[in-house]
Scaffold this motif. Sequence first.
Motif, short mmCIF file in Angstrom:
data_model
loop_
_atom_site.label_atom_id
_atom_site.label_comp_id
_atom_site.label_asym_id
_atom_site.label_seq_id
_atom_site.Cartn_x
_atom_site.Cartn_y
_atom_site.Cartn_z
N GLY A 139 0.30 9.76 6.51
CA GLY A 139 -0.42 10.91 6.05
C GLY A 139 0.33 10.39 4.22
O GLY A 139 -1.61 10.74 3.42
N LEU A 140 0.38 9.37 4.06
CA LEU A 140 0.22 9.39 2.40
C LEU A 140 -0.74 8.32 2.23
O LEU A 140 -1.06 7.97 1.14
CB LEU A 140 2.02 8.37 1.78
CG LEU A 140 2.94 9.14 1.25
CD1 LEU A 140 4.03 7.91 1.44
CD2 LEU A 140 2.76 10.17 0.54
N ILE A 141 -0.78 7.14 3.28
CA ILE A 141 -1.79 5.98 2.87
C ILE A 141 -2.92 6.78 2.53
O ILE A 141 -3.96 6.88 2.58
CB ILE A 141 -1.45 5.19 4.37
CG1 ILE A 141 0.07 4.30 3.99
CG2 ILE A 141 -2.98 4.50 4.71
CD1 ILE A 141 0.17 3.56 5.41
N ARG A 142 -3.07 7.61 3.46
CA ARG A 142 -4.55 8.62 4.19
C ARG A 142 -4.87 9.73 2.30
O ARG A 142 -6.14 8.82 2.52
CB ARG A 142 -4.32 9.63 5.13
CG ARG A 142 -4.82 8.62 6.71
CD ARG A 142 -4.93 10.04 7.48
NE ARG A 142 -5.09 9.09 9.23
CZ ARG A 142 -6.09 9.22 9.37
NH1 ARG A 142 -7.24 8.58 8.50
NH2 ARG A 142 -5.90 8.41 10.84
N ARG A 143 -3.65 9.80 1.91
CA ARG A 143 -3.92 10.81 1.06
C ARG A 143 -4.36 9.73 -0.01
O ARG A 143 -5.38 10.62 -1.10
CB ARG A 143 -2.94 12.02 0.81
CG ARG A 143 -2.53 13.08 1.40
CD ARG A 143 -2.15 14.40 1.34
NE ARG A 143 -0.51 13.34 1.02
CZ ARG A 143 0.49 13.32 2.04
NH1 ARG A 143 0.04 14.13 3.53
NH2 ARG A 143 1.26 13.59 1.76
N SER A 144 -3.65 9.16 0.24
CA SER A 144 -3.97 7.86 -0.60
C SER A 144 -5.37 7.06 -1.63
O SER A 144 -5.81 6.31 -2.42
CB SER A 144 -2.52 6.62 -0.96
OG SER A 144 -3.46 5.57 -0.48
N GLY A 145 -6.19 7.33 0.18
CA GLY A 145 -7.00 7.00 -0.16
C GLY A 145 -7.66 5.65 -0.15
O GLY A 145 -8.29 4.42 0.50
N ASP A 195 0.92 -1.33 0.12
CA ASP A 195 -0.28 -0.16 -0.07
C ASP A 195 0.89 1.48 0.33
O ASP A 195 0.44 2.35 -0.06
CB ASP A 195 -1.13 0.16 1.07
CG ASP A 195 -1.43 -1.50 1.37
OD1 ASP A 195 -2.43 -1.13 0.41
OD2 ASP A 195 -1.88 -2.23 1.94
N VAL A 196 2.16 1.04 0.67
CA VAL A 196 3.01 2.28 0.13
C VAL A 196 4.32 1.23 0.21
O VAL A 196 4.34 -0.14 0.66
CB VAL A 196 2.38 2.99 1.89
CG1 VAL A 196 3.14 2.59 2.49
CG2 VAL A 196 3.59 4.44 1.16
N VAL A 197 5.21 2.58 -0.36
CA VAL A 197 6.91 1.49 -0.09
C VAL A 197 7.57 2.94 -0.28
O VAL A 197 7.59 4.21 -0.15
CB VAL A 197 7.25 1.66 -2.06
CG1 VAL A 197 8.51 1.28 -1.99
CG2 VAL A 197 5.94 0.46 -2.51
N ILE A 198 8.76 2.07 1.08
CA ILE A 198 9.67 3.64 1.83
C ILE A 198 11.22 3.00 0.91
O ILE A 198 11.41 2.04 0.81
CB ILE A 198 10.29 2.65 3.15
CG1 ILE A 198 8.79 3.67 4.21
CG2 ILE A 198 11.09 3.51 3.43
CD1 ILE A 198 9.10 2.79 5.47
N LEU A 199 11.62 3.61 0.19
CA LEU A 199 12.40 3.32 -1.10
C LEU A 199 13.77 4.57 -0.71
O LEU A 199 13.79 6.07 -0.99
CB LEU A 199 11.73 3.65 -2.50
CG LEU A 199 12.91 3.26 -3.12
CD1 LEU A 199 13.36 2.35 -3.71
CD2 LEU A 199 12.31 3.80 -5.32
N ASP A 200 14.60 3.60 -0.98
CA ASP A 200 16.30 3.95 -0.27
C ASP A 200 16.89 4.61 -2.22
O ASP A 200 16.61 3.83 -3.11
CB ASP A 200 17.26 4.03 0.56
CG ASP A 200 19.14 4.27 0.14
OD1 ASP A 200 18.46 5.26 0.27
OD2 ASP A 200 19.54 3.69 0.18
#
Length: 246
Positions: free
Chosen positions: A134-140, A66-71
Amino acid sequence: MTTTTSPQGRTELLRPDRTPVRVLVVDDEASLTELLSMALRYEGWDVRSAGDGAAAVRTARAFRPDVVILDVMLPDMDGLAVLGRLRRELSDVPVLFLTARDSVEDRIAGLTAGGDDYVTKPFSLEEVVARLRGLIRRSGTAAARSESQLVVGDLMLDEDSHEVSRGGRNIHLTATEFELLRFLMRNPRRVLSKAQILDRVWNYDFGGQANVVELYISYLRKKIDAGRTPMIHTRRGAGYLIKPGE
């Protein structure tokens, strides 16, 4: 998505099917990946990790995060190239860049390439979690879950009203006793060390203050277990756990 409440009163996020939020952590520093994964799992999220770009793409394809943390700096390819491949697999997944770079140009490059947010190393875990939420919420991807009750056996704790009862009988707790019980009930049948309890309930490190945990455990036992089958148990040398009375 839906939400619930954490031991510290934070709103936790769930997917529409009520399963945990899925997070993919991509970084070649194993210690950092493990630290991030531990923090995110404490949020109740399902976490997978990858140490290079190729593994990230493979994992994303199978895991569907649902979300990615990317170096940005990876051993086999640039993080921006990885982002391009991820976008072909998951066009709408939010991406939070991690990087040691802090120039304006690097930030612009990452966001222009399709990244949704940007955190510069070193960073605080709290900041990363807040950015992800915040990203997850904004993405719906997330929405609210109405249930506010934790239940273990005949013990019930309402996180909204701060009411506690066992066997239908109300129990009055102080604010600290409530937070301690909530942490235990968020982790039923799991042994929690004194250090973990201090960190999550009192928000400071071990520091030789373990006696305060023992003291408040005894307070809880007098209120929760008095005259009843014990639910709060000690595992000598390991910590404490709560489980339904037998």
